[in-house]
Design a protein around this motif. Structure first.
Motif, PDB file in Angstrom:
ATOM      1  N   HIS A  90       0.848  -1.062  -0.046  1.00 19.22           N
ATOM      2  CA  HIS A  90       0.002  -0.021   0.009  1.00 19.22           C
ATOM      3  C   HIS A  90       0.759   1.204   0.065  1.00 19.22           C
ATOM      4  CE1 HIS A  90      -3.576  -2.675   1.012  1.00 19.22           C
ATOM      5  NE2 HIS A  90      -2.603  -3.285   1.641  1.00 19.22           N
ATOM      6  N   ILE A  91       0.658   1.922  -0.973  1.00 15.37           N
ATOM      7  CA  ILE A  91       1.707   3.150  -1.231  1.00 15.37           C
ATOM      8  C   ILE A  91       0.769   4.454  -1.366  1.00 15.37           C
ATOM      9  CG2 ILE A  91       3.216   4.223  -2.889  1.00 15.37           C
ATOM     10  CD1 ILE A  91       3.333   1.374  -4.331  1.00 15.37           C
ATOM     11  N   ALA A  92       1.601   5.639  -0.629  1.00 11.89           N
ATOM     12  CA  ALA A  92       0.705   6.787  -0.926  1.00 11.89           C
ATOM     13  C   ALA A  92       1.791   7.824  -1.276  1.00 11.89           C
ATOM     14  CB  ALA A  92      -0.286   6.996   0.402  1.00 11.89           C
ATOM     15  N   GLY A  93       1.059   9.263  -1.765  1.00  9.58           N
ATOM     16  CA  GLY A  93       2.061  10.450  -1.821  1.00  9.58           C
ATOM     17  C   GLY A  93       1.642  11.049  -3.293  1.00  9.58           C
ATOM     18  N   ARG A  94       2.492  11.756  -3.766  1.00 11.12           N
ATOM     19  CA  ARG A  94       2.295  12.465  -5.025  1.00 11.12           C
ATOM     20  C   ARG A  94       1.967  11.512  -6.144  1.00 11.12           C
ATOM     21  NH1 ARG A  94       6.880  16.534  -6.567  1.00 11.12           N
ATOM     22  NH2 ARG A  94       7.342  14.899  -8.228  1.00 11.12           N
ATOM     23  N   SER A  95       1.070  11.929  -7.208  1.00  8.39           N
ATOM     24  CA  SER A  95       0.752  11.141  -7.869  1.00  8.39           C
ATOM     25  C   SER A  95       1.698  10.525  -8.907  1.00  8.39           C
ATOM     26  CB  SER A  95      -0.647  11.563  -8.638  1.00  8.39           C
ATOM     27  OG  SER A  95      -0.208  12.661  -9.236  1.00  8.39           O
ATOM     28  N   ASP A  96       2.472  11.186  -9.343  1.00  8.40           N
ATOM     29  CA  ASP A  96       3.737  10.753 -10.279  1.00  8.40           C
ATOM     30  C   ASP A  96       4.620   9.977  -9.440  1.00  8.40           C
ATOM     31  OD1 ASP A  96       4.336  13.306  -8.898  1.00  8.40           O
ATOM     32  OD2 ASP A  96       5.502  14.086 -10.506  1.00  8.40           O
ATOM     33  N   CYS A  97       4.903  10.324  -8.362  1.00  6.53           N
ATOM     34  CA  CYS A  97       5.795   9.410  -7.508  1.00  6.53           C
ATOM     35  C   CYS A  97       5.156   8.080  -7.046  1.00  6.53           C
ATOM     36  CB  CYS A  97       6.149  10.078  -6.191  1.00  6.53           C
ATOM     37  SG  CYS A  97       7.286  11.867  -6.562  1.00  6.53           S
ATOM     38  N   VAL A  98       4.029   8.111  -6.831  1.00  2.00           N
ATOM     39  CA  VAL A  98       3.402   6.735  -6.612  1.00  2.00           C
ATOM     40  C   VAL A  98       3.343   5.653  -7.684  1.00  2.00           C
ATOM     41  CG1 VAL A  98       1.019   5.673  -6.114  1.00  2.00           C
ATOM     42  CG2 VAL A  98       1.831   7.743  -4.697  1.00  2.00           C
ATOM     43  N   SER A  99       2.882   6.457  -8.974  1.00  2.21           N
ATOM     44  CA  SER A  99       2.894   5.543 -10.139  1.00  2.21           C
ATOM     45  C   SER A  99       4.285   4.877 -10.586  1.00  2.21           C
ATOM     46  CB  SER A  99       2.228   6.439 -11.329  1.00  2.21           C
ATOM     47  OG  SER A  99       3.260   7.323 -11.743  1.00  2.21           O
ATOM     48  N   ASP A 100       5.299   5.793 -10.269  1.00  2.61           N
ATOM     49  CA  ASP A 100       6.793   5.264 -10.504  1.00  2.61           C
ATOM     50  C   ASP A 100       6.933   4.226  -9.654  1.00  2.61           C
ATOM     51  OD1 ASP A 100       9.230   5.226 -11.800  1.00  2.61           O
ATOM     52  OD2 ASP A 100      10.035   6.943 -10.529  1.00  2.61           O
ATOM     53  N   VAL A 101       6.811   4.345  -8.431  1.00  4.65           N
ATOM     54  CA  VAL A 101       7.224   3.301  -7.310  1.00  4.65           C
ATOM     55  C   VAL A 101       6.181   2.088  -7.727  1.00  4.65           C
ATOM     56  CG1 VAL A 101       7.260   2.776  -4.786  1.00  4.65           C
ATOM     57  CG2 VAL A 101       8.000   4.816  -5.732  1.00  4.65           C
ATOM     58  N   ALA A 102       4.889   2.332  -8.046  1.00  4.54           N
ATOM     59  CA  ALA A 102       4.030   1.132  -8.054  1.00  4.54           C
ATOM     60  C   ALA A 102       4.406   0.450  -9.249  1.00  4.54           C
ATOM     61  CB  ALA A 102       2.477   1.479  -8.270  1.00  4.54           C
ATOM     62  N   ALA A 103       4.716   1.161 -10.412  1.00  2.30           N
ATOM     63  CA  ALA A 103       5.119   0.394 -11.651  1.00  2.30           C
ATOM     64  C   ALA A 103       6.220  -0.288 -11.661  1.00  2.30           C
ATOM     65  CB  ALA A 103       5.021   1.553 -12.927  1.00  2.30           C
ATOM     66  N   SER A 104       7.119   0.062 -10.884  1.00  5.90           N
ATOM     67  CA  SER A 104       8.434  -0.753 -10.609  1.00  5.90           C
ATOM     68  C   SER A 104       8.210  -1.745  -9.775  1.00  5.90           C
ATOM     69  CB  SER A 104       9.509   0.241  -9.930  1.00  5.90           C
ATOM     70  OG  SER A 104       9.943   1.161 -10.689  1.00  5.90           O
ATOM     71  N   LEU A 105       7.421  -1.753  -9.037  1.00  9.28           N
ATOM     72  CA  LEU A 105       7.239  -2.909  -7.880  1.00  9.28           C
ATOM     73  C   LEU A 105       6.293  -4.072  -8.806  1.00  9.28           C
ATOM     74  CD1 LEU A 105       5.980  -2.779  -4.396  1.00  9.28           C
ATOM     75  CD2 LEU A 105       5.150  -4.381  -5.832  1.00  9.28           C
ATOM     76  N   VAL A 106       5.363  -3.721  -9.464  1.00 10.59           N
ATOM     77  CA  VAL A 106       4.659  -4.852 -10.235  1.00 10.59           C
ATOM     78  C   VAL A 106       5.404  -5.292 -11.571  1.00 10.59           C
ATOM     79  CG1 VAL A 106       2.441  -3.759  -9.615  1.00 10.59           C
ATOM     80  CG2 VAL A 106       3.457  -3.014 -11.584  1.00 10.59           C
ATOM     81  N   CYS A 107       6.064  -4.605 -12.269  1.00 11.21           N
ATOM     82  CA  CYS A 107       7.084  -5.114 -12.949  1.00 11.21           C
ATOM     83  C   CYS A 107       8.209  -5.957 -12.395  1.00 11.21           C
ATOM     84  CB  CYS A 107       7.904  -3.763 -13.906  1.00 11.21           C
ATOM     85  SG  CYS A 107       6.735  -2.929 -15.025  1.00 11.21           S
ATOM     86  N   ASN A 108       8.712  -5.578 -11.467  1.00 10.31           N
ATOM     87  CA  ASN A 108       9.691  -6.591 -10.568  1.00 10.31           C
ATOM     88  C   ASN A 108       9.003  -7.806 -10.212  1.00 10.31           C
ATOM     89  OD1 ASN A 108      11.992  -4.835 -10.976  1.00 10.31           O
ATOM     90  ND2 ASN A 108      11.386  -3.836  -9.086  1.00 10.31           N
ATOM     91  N   ALA A 109       7.840  -7.463  -9.757  1.00  8.30           N
ATOM     92  CA  ALA A 109       7.064  -8.955  -9.310  1.00  8.30           C
ATOM     93  C   ALA A 109       6.793  -9.875 -10.630  1.00  8.30           C
ATOM     94  CB  ALA A 109       5.674  -8.468  -8.662  1.00  8.30           C
ATOM     95  N   VAL A 110       6.206  -9.305 -11.302  1.00  6.48           N
ATOM     96  CA  VAL A 110       6.137 -10.274 -12.500  1.00  6.48           C
ATOM     97  C   VAL A 110       7.022 -10.783 -13.316  1.00  6.48           C
ATOM     98  CG1 VAL A 110       3.529  -9.168 -13.275  1.00  6.48           C
ATOM     99  CG2 VAL A 110       5.820  -8.345 -14.272  1.00  6.48           C
ATOM    100  N   THR A 111       8.613 -10.121 -13.322  1.00  5.21           N
ATOM    101  CA  THR A 111       9.627 -10.566 -13.761  1.00  5.21           C
ATOM    102  C   THR A 111      10.175 -11.709 -12.927  1.00  5.21           C
ATOM    103  OG1 THR A 111       9.912  -8.236 -14.939  1.00  5.21           O
ATOM    104  CG2 THR A 111      11.878  -9.790 -14.547  1.00  5.21           C
ATOM    105  N   ASP A 112      10.196 -11.352 -11.438  1.00  2.00           N
ATOM    106  CA  ASP A 112      11.088 -12.166 -10.504  1.00  2.00           C
ATOM    107  C   ASP A 112      10.368 -13.287  -9.981  1.00  2.00           C
ATOM    108  OD1 ASP A 112      13.032 -10.324 -11.113  1.00  2.00           O
ATOM    109  OD2 ASP A 112      12.722  -9.186  -9.242  1.00  2.00           O
ATOM    110  N   MET A 113       9.068 -13.165 -10.110  1.00  2.00           N
ATOM    111  CA  MET A 113       8.009 -14.205  -9.140  1.00  2.00           C
ATOM    112  C   MET A 113       7.627 -15.271 -10.073  1.00  2.00           C
ATOM    113  SD  MET A 113       6.176 -11.675  -6.394  1.00  2.00           S
ATOM    114  CE  MET A 113       5.804 -13.116  -5.354  1.00  2.00           C
TER     115      MET A 113
END
Length: 396
Positions: free
Chosen positions: A85-108
């Motif tokens: 669960h992430i919160a903050g400025r919209s551009d920062c949140v999308s950057d963090v969330a996108a990195s997390l989901v991409c790492n998840a589908v790549t590494d898991m």
């Protein structure tokens, strides 16, 4: 991205994995926390803030608009499900969330059947099952200009929807998942429930429904061709959504559990005279360890799509009314003393999953639950606590 730079959003990411991929999940959290730290460092504001006056209110707003953080992480081992669960400025949140989901589908790894054939899992559509991005509403203040400065509601909705689409665009580049948009991120504002029912096998997976009835039908009709499954990504039309589960005891059978689900569902208010505004609910089996032959109990999983009007308090009120109804029926049918048919007879636990809007805003203002001022090393301590709690969940 074309979005107001000062819009605050929250993002929830649900992943179909828990204990079997403990190390990778902890690594995902560690990387996301470090990325948040770097983004905060780039726009660090100086000075401590104490909540109170108008000027301090403005300073808190400025502090939030330079911040992003992992507010909470949770793992539910029996459901084989984790969430960030992430919160903050919209551009920062999308950057963090996108990195997390991409790492998840790549590494898991993604096992669509799970350790018990998936029957005890929370319903799912893929490895990264669901991503929601929601606007955060800054508390009202006597000075309305402070509210205006962080954008109108329509601007915040647009920022959340843009962030959701950016996350979807990024995860699509992996070519490992199919992305389905819903809510404000979808051109037709299609509700999440309709997307799940018509375009995925969600309601035929996990413990959503009896596989002997309709479950196999859904699975046969909708088969994904993506290696890591489908992902639903969007922005709920109603704003911030909370999650609340009611876990019943082994004294409660499936039909009784389903009747509680009907008691809290918002759509039943007009037709049946009971329910909670905006609540969507599912009846799910809950087995702590299916491989050891644990007893099946049932949970009513609730999405609170309008928590300001239909919140946890209202759900608890309906739960108590349901207990009164069951007590009257059982005391008559089973000749059991009414005194024994108390709350603990029916309910094992009732608990939140994820965050509230207030929890997100307090963290972004760097305010601990028991404090009214900002410690100098707020995020350092906060990140450690989030990581430690998540690790404890995974080790259960």
């Amino acid at each position: 991205m074309a979005m107001p730079p000062a819009s605050l959003v929250a993002c929830n990411i649900y992943i179909t994995a828990a204990a079997s991929q403990r190390a990778t999940l902890l690594q995902l959290l560690c990387k996301a926390q470090e990325q948040c730290h770097q983004l905060r460092s780039q726009s660090q504001t100086d000075g401590a803030v104490v909540v109170g006056s108008e000027a301090q209110h403005a300073r808190n707003k400025e502090r939030m608009l330079s911040a992003v953080g992992i507010i909470h992480a949770y793992a539910d081992i029996p459901y084989d499900r984790s969430s960030f669960h992430i919160a903050g400025r919209s551009d920062c949140v999308s950057d963090v969330a996108a990195s997390l989901v991409c790492n998840a589908v790549t590494d898991m790894e993604f096992d669509p059947f799970g350790y018990d054939g998936g029957k005890s899992r929370h319903p799912f559509v893929g490895l990264v099952d669901h991503v929601s991005v929601m606007p955060l509403v800054y508390p009202k203040n006597n000075d309305s200009s402070l509210e205006d400065n962080i954008g109108s509601m329509s601007c915040r909705d647009a920022a959340a929807a843009n962030a959701a689409r950016e996350i979807g665009r990024r995860i699509s580049t992996t070519n490992l998942v199919n992305v389905h948009y819903y809510g404000r991120a979808c051109p037709h504002n299609t509700p999440l429930s309709k997307v799940r029912r018509e375009r995925t096998s969600f309601f035929g997976s996990g413990g959503a429904i009896d596989r002997k009835q309709k479950g196999q039908q859904y699975c046969d009709q909708i088969i994904t061709n993506a290696v890591k499954g489908d992902t639903t990504i969007g922005t709920p039309v109603g704003g911030f959504v909370e999650n609340f589960n009611i876990r019943l005891t082994s004294n409660v059978n499936l039909n009784q559990a389903k009747s509680l689900t009907q008691f809290v569902r918002g759509r039943n208010i007009n037709t049946m005279g009971y329910g909670v505004v905006g609540v969507e609910a599912l009846t799910l089996p809950y087995v702590r360890d299916p491989l050891s032959g644990d007893t099946v109990v049932y949970e009513v999983a609730c999405n609170l799509t309008n928590p300001h009007e239909g919140g946890v308090t209202q759900i608890r009120d309906q739960l108590n009314q349901w207990i009164e109804k069951e007590t009257a029926e059982l005391s008559s049918e089973m000749n059991v003393e009414t005194s024994k048919l108390n709350y603990d007879y029916f309910v094992e636990d009732a608990y939140r999953v994820g965050t509230t809007e207030e929890q997100c805003l307090r963290a972004l203002m760097n305010i601990n639950e028991s404090e009214t001022s900002i410690p100098d090393n707020f995020w350092e301590g906060y990140d450690k606590e989030v990581f430690s709690n998540f690790e404890d969940n995974l080790l259960q």
